[in-house]
Design an enzyme around this catalytic site. Structure first.
Site, short mmCIF file in Angstrom:
data_model
loop_
_atom_site.label_atom_id
_atom_site.label_comp_id
_atom_site.label_asym_id
_atom_site.label_seq_id
_atom_site.Cartn_x
_atom_site.Cartn_y
_atom_site.Cartn_z
CE1 TYR A 141 -3.64 2.56 0.44
CE2 TYR A 141 -2.45 3.31 2.38
CZ TYR A 141 -3.46 3.50 1.44
OH TYR A 141 -4.26 4.61 1.51
CG ASP A 236 5.62 3.85 1.01
OD1 ASP A 236 5.86 4.53 2.04
OD2 ASP A 236 4.48 3.70 0.55
CE LYS A 264 0.36 4.64 8.35
NZ LYS A 264 0.50 3.97 7.08
#
Ligand SMILES: *Cc1c(COP(=O)(O)O)cnc(C)c1O
Length: 419
Positions: A141, A236, A264
């Protein structure tokens, strides 16, 4: 206030009652909990029920909720104003801290989310290489930018189809989808689309669709084949950055991507994303280079001090403590599953401070994850919720352990589970 009432009211005003689909308790028999407040490893819903939180805002809160040091910095920040739209030194302090520790990064640009970081990194990679195609792996994702909402298609050599309505066919065609670990597929893509592949993007620790740890040799292979073909490699690390050690998986594997994306933890729970890389690549971004990117609230001063106060607490000892606490928590879950006939099939896969409760083990590809995990998860989730233990409301999401999951919380968890 009552959870169900709030959910009914919300559903009238926001699609599905939620501002992000993964909060929706879709497929579960109860309505989402509405959280009133949080502290440490726990939060409390509007009906006054307390939960040990293993979702931790889906990753950012590596120190737990309301860490006192972060709180103090944020309080101080509030008195100075919370957005200037001008240069300030709070982001500079965070930049200097990051660039000193992350040796393969010379420059960083702050944005507001992981999605935005990836979107910008992809545009930058395309701008630098003057090519259009992207290799992405099934199950990774990368946020919800159009070119990442692509699933495996029926076309040749990885050509993908949109996995969301509204993503144009032309966009889908430029994203090539392969299974994790598929070296042949990567080689074929580079053959078929020679001189057209701008970038290979991967979650070096795929943790958004189960926890699918990759062979380091595969990551190394991606590094090599990208370089050989003058394409860029993006790691990522929106989840794995600052979680698998400060330098994330790049640090753990010793493999250096051309560009890295963070999110995050980097904002400690405030909205921050970032992309970084060598100066000659990063300076292709505006205002120096021709790749445009901007943001009204980028490098928001409150978020910057929240991020820095979080990251400064993450030293080696922090990570080893966090990992041993996670091992303890995982073994508590495992004992509980062993004791209960209906959960006998469940295992816990764990790495660092991440864990994934699942009936499958030893898999590294998304295509090997069964599609019916909700069947067993639904019962477990309800059981845990009842006992005051909050998991991410979806069996394909991982769990997160924070500094705040301390000995007293662990003792409480044991008590709740009777193990
Ligand atoms: C969460 C995540 C994103 C998206 O970040 P948002 O802040 O939700 O936009 C991108 N990539 C990875 C690996 C993620 O875990």
């Amino acid at each position: 206030m009552n959870n169900n009432d709030l959910f009914e009211r919300s559903k009238k005003l926001v699609p599905g009652g939620v501002h992000s689909p993964v909060r929706s308790f879709k497929g579960l028999p109860m309505s989402p909990r509405f959280i009133q407040s949080a502290k440490g490893a726990k939060f409390t819903d509007v009906e006054g029920k307390n939960y040990i939180d293993f979702c931790m805002s889906f990753g950012p809160l590596i120190l737990g909720h309301t860490d006192p040091i972060v709180e103090k910095e944020l309080q101080a920040g509030l008195t100075r104003g919370w957005s200037y739209g001008a240069c300030e030194h709070y982001s500079l302090e965070l930049l200097e801290y990051l660039v000193e520790k992350i040796d393969f990064v010379d420059q960083i640009r702050f944005v507001n989310s992981g999605t935005e970081a990836v979107m910008t990194a992809l545009r930058l990679a395309r701008g630098i290489t003057n090519r259009s195609k992207i290799i992405k792996f099934n199950g990774c994702y990368h946020g919800h930018t159009d070119s990442m909402l692509i699933k495996a298609g029926s076309g040749l050599a990885g050509e993908g189809d949109a996995s969301s309505l509204g993503v144009p066919e032309g966009t889908a065609k430029d994203t090539l989808i392969l299974e994790l670990g598929d070296r042949e597929g990567v080689i074929n893509c580079f053959k078929t689309h020679k001189d057209d592949i701008a970038v290979v993007i991967i979650e070096p620790l795929p943790a958004n669709n189960g926890l699918l740890e990759q062979d380091t040799q595969f990551l190394k292979f991606l590094r090599d084949i990208s370089s050989e073909n003058n394409a860029l490699l993006i790691f990522d690390e929106v989840i794995s950055g600052f979680r698998m050690g400060f330098k994330g998986m790049a640090g753990e594997t010793g493999i250096t991507p051309d560009l890295v994306t963070y999110g995050k933890i980097i904002g400690g729970g405030l909205p921050v994303g970032a992309l970084g890389g060598k100066r000659e690549l990063m300076e292709k971004l505006a205002p120096i280079g021709g790749v445009y990117q901007a943001g009204t609230l980028s490098a928001n001063p409150l978020a910057m001090v929240g991020g820095l106060a979080t990251l400064k607490q993450l030293d080696e000892k922090f990570y080893s403590d966090l990992e041993s606490k996670t091992k303890e928590i995982v073994s508590i879950f495992e004992s509980y599953f062993e004791k209960n006939e209906k959960y006998k099939e469940l295992k816990v896969i764990s790495k660092g401070s991440l864990f994934w409760i699942t009936p499958v083990s030893g898999i590294t590809r998304a295509c090997d994850i069964p599609g019916n995990l909700m069947d067993t998860f639904s019962e477990l989730f309800g059981d845990f919720l009842e006992k005051g233990i909050y998991l991410a409301p979806n069996p394909y999401e991982v769990g997160f352990v924070s500094k705040a999951h301390d000995d007293s919380v662990i003792a409480e968890l044991k008590l709740k589970l009777g193990v």
